[in-house]
Scaffold this motif. Structure first.
Motif, PDB file in Angstrom:
ATOM      1  N   GLN A  83      -3.617 -34.617  14.798  1.00 15.12           N
ATOM      2  CA  GLN A  83      -3.504 -33.711  13.662  1.00 15.12           C
ATOM      3  C   GLN A  83      -4.774 -32.860  13.692  1.00 15.12           C
ATOM      4  O   GLN A  83      -5.850 -33.339  13.338  1.00 15.12           O
ATOM      5  N   CYS A 124       1.125 -31.202  13.743  1.00 17.70           N
ATOM      6  CA  CYS A 124       1.135 -32.523  14.364  1.00 17.70           C
ATOM      7  C   CYS A 124       1.585 -32.357  15.814  1.00 17.70           C
ATOM      8  O   CYS A 124       2.655 -31.800  16.068  1.00 17.70           O
ATOM      9  N   TRP A 164       6.510 -38.414   8.986  1.00 17.49           N
ATOM     10  CA  TRP A 164       5.434 -37.899   8.151  1.00 17.49           C
ATOM     11  C   TRP A 164       5.342 -38.773   6.901  1.00 17.49           C
ATOM     12  O   TRP A 164       6.347 -39.068   6.247  1.00 17.49           O
ATOM     13  N   CYS A 210       0.887 -37.973  10.174  1.00 17.62           N
ATOM     14  CA  CYS A 210       1.982 -37.901  11.127  1.00 17.62           C
ATOM     15  C   CYS A 210       1.950 -39.177  11.971  1.00 17.62           C
ATOM     16  O   CYS A 210       0.864 -39.707  12.249  1.00 17.62           O
ATOM     17  N   GLY A 217      -1.665 -40.450  13.230  1.00 15.06           N
ATOM     18  CA  GLY A 217      -2.750 -39.499  13.374  1.00 15.06           C
ATOM     19  C   GLY A 217      -3.845 -39.803  12.365  1.00 15.06           C
ATOM     20  O   GLY A 217      -3.712 -40.694  11.525  1.00 15.06           O
TER      21      GLY A 217
END
Lengths: 112, 115
Positions: free
Chosen positions: A6, A23, A35, A91, A103
């Motif tokens: 990210q 992402c 997400w 993400c 992420g």
């Protein structure tokens, strides 16, 4: 090994403006993509997920995301941001026989 | 239960003490995960349970960390001889199955502060 990037640590958006959170993932096969949103002091809440089929997926709270295989991306979008959307967004990518990899998150700030 | 329940929600402990964190997953969820979230950091994977076995515990940072799970129910994460760097929010999640094709449902976390 799978990974998620990210690129934006923080993003500030004016209330009512559109939003796109980026992402990028790395995975050899077809990934499962997610997400999540985390409000302060809370756990993570699932916004939407992509497994297969239509590459544009709709989620809760008016969010959508588009899977682009050629760009290895799964960007999150919202047409008009509300102050209550201020939170951290994560993400994640998964494979059928592995755990999810997350992420580092993007903090969304909403200005009046 | 209706959601993933974690207790305590907050824990302050002295350096060197042992702590136990508890996670009660959604009924019927066979998979359970522990993550750590340090201030300003992303989610750091600790351990994954499928039933009461742990196929992946590669994320446990040291032998001071251990976890167990009773059947497809409650899990406890134990940190022995806590250090200040253990201060973090510890998140638990559960899912229907162990693959990455299942979304996770997260608890609200336990905020651990080591003083």
């Amino acid at each position: 090994a799978q990974s998620v990037t990210q690129p934006d640590i923080h993003i500030t958006v004016s209330e009512g403006a559109s939003l796109e959170l980026r992402c990028n993932y790395s995975y050899g096969a077809t990934p499962y993509l997610f997400w999540y949103v985390q409000s302060p002091g809370q756990g993570l809440q699932l916004l939407l997920k992509y497994f297969s089929g239509d590459t544009l997926v709709q989620g809760i709270k008016g969010f959508e995301a588009e899977f682009k295989r050629s760009q290895s991306s799964f960007n999150l979008r919202k047409p008009s941001v509300h102050w209550s959307d201020a939170a951290e967004y994560f993400c994640a990518v998964g494979a059928r026989y592995s755990t999810l990899t997350f992420g580092k998150g993007t903090m969304l700030l909403v200005s009046p | 239960g209706a959601g993933v329940s974690q207790s305590p929600s907050n824990k302050v402990t002295e350096k060197g003490k042992d702590v136990e964190l508890r996670c009660d997953p959604i009924s019927g969820h066979t998979a359970l995960y522990w993550y750590r979230q340090r201030l300003g950091q992303g989610l750091e994977f600790l351990i994954y349970f499928q039933g009461n076995s742990a196929p992946d515990k590669s994320g446990l940072p040291s032998d001071r960390f251990s976890a167990e799970r009773t059947g497809e129910s409650v899990s406890t994460l134990t940190i022995q001889r806590t250090q200040q760097e253990d201060s973090a929010v510890y998140l638990c999640a559960s899912s229907l199955g162990g693959g990455g094709n299942y979304g996770y449902t997260f608890g609200s976390g336990t905020r651990l502060t080591v003083v």
